[in-house]
Design a protein around this motif. Structure first.
Motif: not given
Lengths: 77, 355
Positions: B144-146, B294, B296, B309-310, B314-315
């Protein structure tokens, strides 16, 4: 038999390796076969040639070249 | 003619194993020799175990694999388990039979109750070998990354870096507000350039063993070794406090313009999970100025943090390719096997991998 095996193994991303491939060349060293590809190849060989490949036979000696593979299939028929 | 698997002598055969790793892994300036010392010989829970597979006819080593002992709590009871790693076979021997023979070495020990279970994080190709010998896939590892700054995205459109910087500024400011004003009173944080764990971290781990059915060791002893003494990777730490009481910790590495979260300790999950990440984002922005764009985090798909996280934005990214597998002998201990081979029971992050 060689052509059927070659056709099965052919991978466009390795076309240079396939271009000058000698039937004695090491398929493992060229990266054409690894343990995962071998699993698919064994499935193909068992279905196409009607033989059973024992786990003890899944060794480099029997699968490292086109000639080794055809020899192995021949010995099991 | 044949292939024989033998347990390795970690001292006498060290060079064989280091050479196989060096020959078959491309990790730039990674020092496999120092890593061997660290992960095989200096593991705080005992020496690792390794097996070498030999071409018997030529009497040459053609591959090896290792397992690293690590305690884990399963339903509140402590067990010693193995974390599998370093499966490596020389290119011209990468035949299925060789791989299966080597992979079975650790499984055979589990079937003899030494120790009761193992787990691993194989890549897609290696996973096939695990499944073929009877290990069970319990989860996918997801990344997941933001983005915390949009400069890079704007630059991909306008090309000019100075212009991108100015155009992205208002968006970056808005993004900073998103997390800055959403933490509750009484919270504070502290960033450390290295690993600083103490008894308070032990206490967080103890609470996690009560909150999650399966959680592998995250005690002081483990954290100091895993993150504090790793010869090839410098880890950093963020602590979250509520009224001066430690309630959460994040272990991370900083590579290029990305902060990679590796592992987390948490007190009361429902109360502090989201707050821990919000505060961490605020501190990353402050501590690294504009150099980080970002965050991760790779973790098991069922990890309870995924939900938070979502929510934080976070994607999911599809580029983390490992899975998580486990194995315990069902005939010997069906309850244990059922639990450890169920990914939903684990609190698992990328920090659970070998390093």
């Amino acid at each position: 038999m060689e052509d059927q095996i070659l056709k099965f193994l052919y991978d466009d991303s390795l076309k240079d390796e396939f271009q000058d491939l000698d039937h004695d060349d090491s398929l493992l060293e060229l990266g054409i076969i690894d343990s995962v590809k071998m699993m698919q190849l064994i499935d193909f060989i068992e279905k196409t040639f009607g033989i059973t490949v024992d786990e003890d036979d899944m060794m480099p000696e029997n699968f490292d070249s086109i000639n080794a593979i055809t020899e192995y299939i021949g010995s099991k028929k | 003619m044949g292939y024989i698997v033998k347990e390795a002598d970690l001292v006498k055969e060290r060079d064989i194993m280091v050479n196989i790793l060096t020959n078959n892994r491309s990790a730039g300036d990674f020092d496999y020799n120092k890593r061997f010392e660290w992960i095989y010989l200096n593991n705080p829970f005992g020496k690792a175990k390794a097996w070498i597979i030999w071409d018997d006819k030529k009497n040459i080593p053609v591959g090896f694999t290792g397992v690293f002992p690590r305690p884990a709590y399963v339903n509140g009871q402590q067990y010693m388990c193995w974390n599998c790693g370093d499966f490596s076979i020389e290119k011209k021997y990468r035949a299925l039979g060789v791989a299966l023979k080597l992979r079975r070495a650790a499984k055979d020990c589990i079937d003899n109750s030494e120790p009761p279970f193992l787990y691993a994080h194989p890549n897609e190709r290696m996973e096939v070998i695990h499944l073929k010998v009877g290990h069970k896939k319990m989860a996918h590892m997801h990344r997941y990354a933001l983005p915390i700054r949009l400069t890079r995205q704007v630059q991909s459109v306008v090309k000019n870096s100075k212009l991108a910087f100015f155009l992205a500024k208002p968006f970056n400011l808005l993004l900073s507000f998103k997390y800055r004003f959403s933490t509750f009173l009484g919270l504070s944080g502290k960033m450390y350039p290295d690993i600083q764990v103490n008894n308070d971290h032990d206490e967080l781990y103890r609470k996690m063993t009560e909150a999650f059915p399966v959680v592998a060791d995250r005690s002081n002893k483990y954290l100091n070794w895993k993150f504090g003494s790793n010869p090839n990777q410098k880890y950093q730490q963020f602590d979250l406090f509520y009224k001066n009481h430690l309630v959460g910790t994040i272990f991370f590495v900083h590579k290029g313009d990305v902060v990679h979260i590796i592992d987390v300790l948490i007190d009361d999950f429902d109360r502090y999970s989201s707050q821990l990440f919000r505060m961490f984002i605020n501190y990353v922005r402050k501590s690294f100025s504009r150099s980080i764009v970002s965050l991760s985090f790779i973790l098991a798909e069922f990890n309870p943090f995924v939900r938070d996280l979502k929510k934080l934005g976070f994607k999911y990214r599809s580029d983390a390719t490992s899975g998580a597998i486990a194995y315990a002998n069902e005939e010997q201990n069906s309850e244990l096997a059922e639990t450890v081979m169920d990914g939903k029971k684990w609190f698992m992050t990328v920090g659970d991998r070998d390093a």
